[in-house]
Design a protein around this motif. Structure first.
Motif, PDB file in Angstrom:
ATOM      1  N   VAL A  28      -6.739  47.345 -48.742  1.00  0.00           N
ATOM      2  CA  VAL A  28      -6.644  46.172 -48.104  1.00  0.00           C
ATOM      3  C   VAL A  28      -7.915  45.527 -47.388  1.00  0.00           C
ATOM      4  O   VAL A  28      -8.869  46.520 -47.161  1.00  0.00           O
ATOM      5  CB  VAL A  28      -5.377  46.203 -46.847  1.00  0.00           C
ATOM      6  CG1 VAL A  28      -5.895  47.094 -45.814  1.00  0.00           C
ATOM      7  CG2 VAL A  28      -5.364  44.498 -46.282  1.00  0.00           C
ATOM      8  N   PHE A  29      -8.344  44.474 -47.545  1.00  0.00           N
ATOM      9  CA  PHE A  29      -9.490  43.916 -46.933  1.00  0.00           C
ATOM     10  C   PHE A  29      -9.349  42.489 -46.697  1.00  0.00           C
ATOM     11  O   PHE A  29      -8.545  41.816 -47.461  1.00  0.00           O
ATOM     12  CB  PHE A  29     -10.751  44.350 -48.118  1.00  0.00           C
ATOM     13  CG  PHE A  29     -10.549  43.734 -49.551  1.00  0.00           C
ATOM     14  CD1 PHE A  29     -10.967  42.381 -49.732  1.00  0.00           C
ATOM     15  CD2 PHE A  29      -9.876  44.482 -50.315  1.00  0.00           C
ATOM     16  CE1 PHE A  29     -10.704  42.038 -50.951  1.00  0.00           C
ATOM     17  CE2 PHE A  29      -9.493  43.901 -51.749  1.00  0.00           C
ATOM     18  CZ  PHE A  29     -10.122  42.519 -51.835  1.00  0.00           C
TER      19      PHE A  29
ATOM     20  N   PHE B  39     -15.301  39.791 -55.590  1.00  0.00           N
ATOM     21  CA  PHE B  39     -15.655  40.868 -54.502  1.00  0.00           C
ATOM     22  C   PHE B  39     -16.571  41.597 -55.056  1.00  0.00           C
ATOM     23  O   PHE B  39     -16.344  42.783 -55.295  1.00  0.00           O
ATOM     24  CB  PHE B  39     -14.540  41.370 -54.032  1.00  0.00           C
ATOM     25  CG  PHE B  39     -13.423  40.574 -53.345  1.00  0.00           C
ATOM     26  CD1 PHE B  39     -13.542  39.710 -52.242  1.00  0.00           C
ATOM     27  CD2 PHE B  39     -12.296  40.294 -54.211  1.00  0.00           C
ATOM     28  CE1 PHE B  39     -12.653  38.646 -51.943  1.00  0.00           C
ATOM     29  CE2 PHE B  39     -11.236  39.416 -53.857  1.00  0.00           C
ATOM     30  CZ  PHE B  39     -11.424  38.573 -52.577  1.00  0.00           C
ATOM     31  N   PRO B  40     -17.946  41.176 -55.020  1.00  0.00           N
ATOM     32  CA  PRO B  40     -18.909  42.138 -55.717  1.00  0.00           C
ATOM     33  C   PRO B  40     -19.100  43.286 -54.979  1.00  0.00           C
ATOM     34  O   PRO B  40     -19.716  44.477 -55.745  1.00  0.00           O
ATOM     35  CB  PRO B  40     -20.034  41.165 -55.946  1.00  0.00           C
ATOM     36  CG  PRO B  40     -20.013  40.317 -54.838  1.00  0.00           C
ATOM     37  CD  PRO B  40     -18.531  40.238 -54.631  1.00  0.00           C
ATOM     38  N   ASN B  41     -18.978  43.507 -53.937  1.00  0.00           N
ATOM     39  CA  ASN B  41     -19.442  44.712 -53.000  1.00  0.00           C
ATOM     40  C   ASN B  41     -17.988  45.678 -52.905  1.00  0.00           C
ATOM     41  O   ASN B  41     -18.344  46.534 -52.149  1.00  0.00           O
ATOM     42  CB  ASN B  41     -19.630  44.365 -51.582  1.00  0.00           C
ATOM     43  CG  ASN B  41     -20.833  43.386 -51.602  1.00  0.00           C
ATOM     44  OD1 ASN B  41     -21.770  43.478 -52.268  1.00  0.00           O
ATOM     45  ND2 ASN B  41     -20.793  42.107 -50.941  1.00  0.00           N
TER      46      ASN B  41
ATOM     47  N   GLU C  19     -18.197  38.089 -49.426  1.00  0.00           N
ATOM     48  CA  GLU C  19     -19.208  39.254 -49.030  1.00  0.00           C
ATOM     49  C   GLU C  19     -18.687  40.520 -48.258  1.00  0.00           C
ATOM     50  O   GLU C  19     -19.318  41.437 -47.885  1.00  0.00           O
ATOM     51  CB  GLU C  19     -20.048  38.584 -47.925  1.00  0.00           C
ATOM     52  CG  GLU C  19     -20.744  37.317 -48.474  1.00  0.00           C
ATOM     53  CD  GLU C  19     -21.790  37.675 -49.758  1.00  0.00           C
ATOM     54  OE1 GLU C  19     -22.241  38.370 -49.643  1.00  0.00           O
ATOM     55  OE2 GLU C  19     -21.487  36.745 -50.790  1.00  0.00           O
ATOM     56  N   GLU C  20     -17.395  40.657 -48.411  1.00  0.00           N
ATOM     57  CA  GLU C  20     -16.713  41.898 -47.679  1.00  0.00           C
ATOM     58  C   GLU C  20     -17.173  43.114 -48.115  1.00  0.00           C
ATOM     59  O   GLU C  20     -17.315  43.139 -49.570  1.00  0.00           O
ATOM     60  CB  GLU C  20     -15.465  42.021 -47.808  1.00  0.00           C
ATOM     61  CG  GLU C  20     -14.572  42.871 -47.224  1.00  0.00           C
ATOM     62  CD  GLU C  20     -14.726  42.822 -45.798  1.00  0.00           C
ATOM     63  OE1 GLU C  20     -15.224  43.651 -44.959  1.00  0.00           O
ATOM     64  OE2 GLU C  20     -14.252  41.777 -44.936  1.00  0.00           O
TER      65      GLU C  20
END
Length: 142
Positions: free
Chosen positions: A67-68, A35-37, A73-74
């Protein structure tokens, strides 16, 4: 009948073969940031609630759960729970574990393992997700 005996030279050959095979396997391995972002502070656990929501829960040792959506790309995340004031954090102490009840989808129960002080102890606590927002905990549900 001739008996085969491994001598030192044969063992060295086998060892070198295994090492070279292992090194080539390692060389073929690459690390990819999932999750790079998003960024996390001292993550110690990653969970899925098993509720078909396709969300990821990251436990941070200091006392937060993030939480996500499970999408590489999130860019957005929510603080699911923040109990930093209750957690004794440092070294091998802190918010250390999260487990969702098998019927989480219907009852909203989940369990935490954390260290606390005054008196110093390990706490296993049950919480419930908010009735109004599945990305936030009902903090009074203990």
């Amino acid at each position: 009948m001739r008996k085969k005996i491994f001598n030192l030279q044969n063992l060295l050959f086998v060892f070198l073969y295994l090492v070279s095979t292992s090194l080539s396997t390692i060389a073929q391995t690459s690390i990819v940031e999932a999750f790079p972002n998003l960024s996390f502070a001292r993550p110690v656990d990653i969970q899925n609630a098993g509720d078909n929501s396709d969300r990821i829960f990251i436990v941070e040792q200091a006392g937060r759960i993030i939480v996500f959506q499970n999408n590489e790309e999130e860019t957005n995340s929510t603080i699911f729970l923040d109990i930093k004031e209750q957690v004794n954090f440092g070294g091998e102490q802190g918010l250390l574990g999260l487990a969702f009840h098998p019927n989480y989808k219907t009852n909203g129960y989940f369990f935490l393992n954390y260290t606390a002080s005054n008196p110093k102890r390990t706490v296993i606590a049950r919480f419930t997700v908010s009735d109004n927002d599945s990305n936030i905990v009902d903090i009074n549900s203990k």
